[in-house]
Design a protein around this motif. Structure first.
Motif, mmCIF file in Angstrom:
data_model
loop_
_atom_site.group_PDB
_atom_site.id
_atom_site.type_symbol
_atom_site.label_atom_id
_atom_site.label_comp_id
_atom_site.label_asym_id
_atom_site.label_seq_id
_atom_site.Cartn_x
_atom_site.Cartn_y
_atom_site.Cartn_z
ATOM 1 N N SER A 5 0.491 -1.082 -0.322
ATOM 2 C CA SER A 5 -0.066 -0.020 -0.036
ATOM 3 C C SER A 5 0.901 0.898 -0.239
ATOM 4 O O SER A 5 1.866 1.211 0.464
ATOM 5 C CB SER A 5 -1.289 -0.264 1.226
ATOM 6 O OG SER A 5 -0.194 -0.529 2.508
ATOM 7 N N ASN A 6 0.447 2.656 -0.879
ATOM 8 C CA ASN A 6 0.923 3.350 -1.182
ATOM 9 C C ASN A 6 0.991 4.310 0.375
ATOM 10 O O ASN A 6 0.322 3.919 1.179
ATOM 11 C CB ASN A 6 0.673 4.456 -2.200
ATOM 12 C CG ASN A 6 -0.549 5.109 -2.543
ATOM 13 O OD1 ASN A 6 -1.691 4.838 -1.415
ATOM 14 N ND2 ASN A 6 -1.111 4.412 -3.033
ATOM 15 N N ARG A 9 -2.711 5.175 1.480
ATOM 16 C CA ARG A 9 -4.064 4.492 1.545
ATOM 17 C C ARG A 9 -3.048 4.381 2.852
ATOM 18 O O ARG A 9 -4.519 4.221 4.200
ATOM 19 C CB ARG A 9 -3.966 3.150 0.807
ATOM 20 C CG ARG A 9 -3.929 3.577 -0.476
ATOM 21 C CD ARG A 9 -5.301 3.572 -0.871
ATOM 22 N NE ARG A 9 -5.836 3.398 -1.990
ATOM 23 C CZ ARG A 9 -6.232 4.049 -3.313
ATOM 24 N NH1 ARG A 9 -7.424 5.049 -1.748
ATOM 25 N NH2 ARG A 9 -6.996 4.488 -4.229
ATOM 26 N N ASN A 39 -9.586 -1.088 1.764
ATOM 27 C CA ASN A 39 -9.005 -2.511 0.702
ATOM 28 C C ASN A 39 -9.981 -2.586 0.141
ATOM 29 O O ASN A 39 -9.196 -2.769 -1.513
ATOM 30 C CB ASN A 39 -9.167 -4.493 1.383
ATOM 31 C CG ASN A 39 -7.846 -4.067 2.150
ATOM 32 O OD1 ASN A 39 -6.515 -3.991 1.911
ATOM 33 N ND2 ASN A 39 -7.973 -5.320 3.545
ATOM 34 N N GLU A 41 -11.269 0.428 -1.700
ATOM 35 C CA GLU A 41 -11.006 1.754 -2.883
ATOM 36 C C GLU A 41 -9.271 1.530 -3.131
ATOM 37 O O GLU A 41 -9.302 1.554 -4.447
ATOM 38 C CB GLU A 41 -9.960 2.900 -1.356
ATOM 39 C CG GLU A 41 -11.658 3.174 -0.692
ATOM 40 C CD GLU A 41 -12.397 3.703 -1.695
ATOM 41 O OE1 GLU A 41 -12.520 4.164 -2.698
ATOM 42 O OE2 GLU A 41 -13.697 3.604 -1.585
ATOM 43 N N ARG A 42 -8.488 0.092 -2.607
ATOM 44 C CA ARG A 42 -7.396 -0.295 -3.252
ATOM 45 C C ARG A 42 -7.725 -1.191 -4.653
ATOM 46 O O ARG A 42 -7.423 -1.393 -5.881
ATOM 47 C CB ARG A 42 -6.511 -0.686 -2.690
ATOM 48 C CG ARG A 42 -6.033 -0.043 -1.444
ATOM 49 C CD ARG A 42 -4.408 -0.721 -1.373
ATOM 50 N NE ARG A 42 -3.689 -1.637 -0.856
ATOM 51 C CZ ARG A 42 -3.338 -3.117 -1.838
ATOM 52 N NH1 ARG A 42 -3.922 -3.672 -0.342
ATOM 53 N NH2 ARG A 42 -2.658 -3.323 -2.064
ATOM 54 N N GLU A 47 -5.230 -1.434 -7.545
ATOM 55 C CA GLU A 47 -4.253 -1.172 -6.546
ATOM 56 C C GLU A 47 -3.733 -2.598 -6.224
ATOM 57 O O GLU A 47 -2.557 -2.962 -5.415
ATOM 58 C CB GLU A 47 -3.854 -0.780 -5.557
ATOM 59 C CG GLU A 47 -3.961 1.109 -6.377
ATOM 60 C CD GLU A 47 -4.144 2.101 -4.932
ATOM 61 O OE1 GLU A 47 -4.233 1.734 -4.138
ATOM 62 O OE2 GLU A 47 -4.934 3.295 -5.596
ATOM 63 N N SER A 48 -4.764 -3.514 -6.291
ATOM 64 C CA SER A 48 -4.116 -5.012 -5.653
ATOM 65 C C SER A 48 -4.691 -5.424 -6.232
ATOM 66 O O SER A 48 -4.506 -6.098 -7.157
ATOM 67 C CB SER A 48 -5.747 -5.112 -4.625
ATOM 68 O OG SER A 48 -6.686 -5.146 -5.473
ATOM 69 N N SER A 51 -10.046 -9.046 -6.458
ATOM 70 C CA SER A 51 -10.840 -8.039 -5.689
ATOM 71 C C SER A 51 -12.586 -9.010 -6.039
ATOM 72 O O SER A 51 -11.864 -9.276 -7.108
ATOM 73 C CB SER A 51 -10.802 -6.799 -6.581
ATOM 74 O OG SER A 51 -10.467 -6.883 -7.910
#
Length: 108
Positions: A5-6, A9, A39, A41-42, A47-48, A51
């Motif tokens: 995560s960045n 996040r 999670n 939102e990622r 970004e994951s 999902s």
């Protein structure tokens, strides 16, 4: 926070966790709410690694929905919720009404 995560996040997670605790949630519950929200939102942002379909195809993100789906399950709001709304609107005879009658009186 999950690996990968960045910084954005991380800030989002801390903000959501703090807000939940201010609302009176326990520390554990606040962490869970924050992690689930971040999670999702990622997943929506790609970004994951994995999902769910609802995470990516939902027309609005959780933060944008803001509870619009609350109490809209299979049976909708409870009788107590309908009664409370009927009391606000000052509907006569509400105390002896069934759930269906309350729904009709409220125009649902």
């Amino acid at each position: 926070m999950p690996a990968g995560s960045n910084a954005k996040r991380e800030r989002q997670y801390e903000h959501i966790k703090k807000s939940a605790q201010e609302r009176g949630e326990s520390a554990g519950r606040a962490k869970e709410i924050a992690a689930r929200t971040v999670n999702k939102e990622r997943a929506r942002a790609g970004e994951s690694k994995t999902s769910s379909t609802t995470s990516t195809r939902d027309p609005k993100s959780a933060s944008q929905r803001g509870g619009t789906r609350s109490h809209s399950g299979a049976q909708g709001p409870t009788k107590d919720q309908l009664y409370a709304e009927a009391r606000k609107r000052d509907i006569e005879g509400r105390s002896s009404m069934t759930k269906k009658q309350l729904q009709r009186a409220l125009g649902r």
